[in-house]
Write a protein that holds these residues in place. Structure first.
Motif: not given
Length: 114
Positions: A54-76
């Protein structure tokens, strides 16, 4: 703090939402809310000492979402933020967060929680 057992984790706001996080851009603000939720969920796993999967699943989700968000935000930013220095400083904060997440994942593999 509201505690739950089973697959749910303790509900903690270690990183409570603050309206100062709002940028005025709906898409970015919605993404920030997801990041805050995931950070709080990760904290709940750690405090509750939940199962490693469960911990690893949340850590992976946070890592993946962070990559997505940072890329989107930096493009803006590239499109709308004229101050290159300000952009660079914020990108350094993003990189620091990514580095911290990678360190946590490495440490989890070698030093699991009790």
């Amino acid at each position: 703090m509201q505690c739950r057992r089973g697959n749910d984790v303790s509900s903690i706001d270690i990183f409570p939402w603050n309206d100062h996080f709002n940028t005025g851009l709906r898409v970015v603000d919605a993404q920030h809310r997801v990041l805050v939720r995931l950070l709080n969920e990760l904290a709940g796993h750690i405090v509750s000492v939940t199962d490693l999967p469960d911990l690893n699943r949340t850590l992976a989700e946070l890592t993946d979402y962070t990559d997505y968000h940072f890329s989107a935000e930096e493009a803006i930013w590239e499109q709308y933020m004229p101050d290159e220095h300000e952009r660079a400083v914020h990108q350094q904060w993003h990189q620091h967060f990514v580095d911290t997440m990678q360190r946590l994942k490495r440490e989890q593999a070698t030093k699991p929680l009790p």
